[in-house]
Design an enzyme around this catalytic site. Sequence first.
Site: not given
Ligand code: AMP
Length: 368
Positions: A192, A267, A306, A312, A324
């Site tokens: 994404k 989400r 990654r 991360r 996740r």
């Molecule tokens: P991402 O970079 O999109 O994979 O997000 C990393 C982490 O941030 C996720 O595993 C969640 O802990 C948190 N996070 C990101 N976006 C959301 C969201 N829309 N709702 C809740 N937690 C989020």
Amino acid sequence: MIKLHDKFFKPYIKEEEILAAIAKMAKEIAADYKDETPLFVGVLNGAFMFVADFLKAYQYPCEVSFVRLSSYQGLTSTGIVETLLDVPDEIEGKSVIILEDVVDTGRTLKELVHLFSNTNVKEFKIGTLFYKSDVYNGEYAIDYVGLEIPDHFIVGYGLDYNELGRNLREVYQLNQTDMINLVLFGKPGAGKGTQAGFLKEKYNLKHISTGDVFRYNIKNGTELGNLAKSYIDKGDLVPDEVTIDMLKDEVEKSPEAAGFIFDGFPRTAAQAEALDNFLESKDMKINATIALEAEDDVLVARLLERGKSSGRSDDQDESKIRNRFDEYNEKTAPLKAYYEKQGKFHSVNGIGDIDEITERLSKVIDSL
Ligand code: AMP
């Protein structure tokens, strides 16, 4: 419809309506101050036209002066406001009424209140011609309001879009019908973020990744970052209220964007509904939700790869990655049905060359 720079604006508030609102304000302020000589302080540049018409409507002894602030939007939610023209001299003992063109989030107002708190004025009140109550943080009481309006991006009657439009006699509203707002949907590792990076350039969109905003806040040790960290480290979702408020803040920071790519948001069902309601209040909508599809095993391998370079922690441990995915399957996957019901769901194969995948996504966007 008029065009300023690259954007179209449609008529919104007529001159007579503005002048009637100003006359009403003048009457209210006169009822409180006509027996003394208040000092009206206009906030430049936006309020110059309002202050001129206000003074014509306020036919009692008064003085007038101006202050000028400049607001910069950083990457965080705290805008920094700089004073360019300071409070007038000989202000001591006076009743000051600040005249603002528009109050929205309240950031500028906070700075104004600080400016006047350091002076020995008798008292100070706040008056604003336009008031966006939906987005105002409510920190200070607003004493006099001309017109309450929804959170639309407006120009005219002193207000500008990149300095144009201040000389319009009426107020115009940004025409949102050409806007493209996309949700990029898919499991962690689906690509994404990578694809959003290409699409934002190609379609001139603003990319909002909630994951990136959280990581930025964690890095900078903000209150929001500290709160989010414990969830993110485990691979759990951050609570809805926190995430939704943050997302709204991010959208508010770019009122003149040609559209948004939401990456990693929504989400949960609550987030999807909050997003729809929020966009509707701004005369906006989601045009399409596009899912990048790939099998779990491919994604796990991508994420672990990654994790070696991104640092991360949630990408370095297979059990966190699987957690996740569980969060995704349980809370996010049901959104497919939510968007299908609205006729907005599209699916794209997320396996292949990056360019190829961008092409597949572009095909969907071009068909909208
Ligand atoms: P991402 O970079 O999109 O994979 O997000 C990393 C982490 O941030 C996720 O595993 C969640 O802990 C948190 N996070 C990101 N976006 C959301 C969201 N829309 N709702 C809740 N937690 C989020």
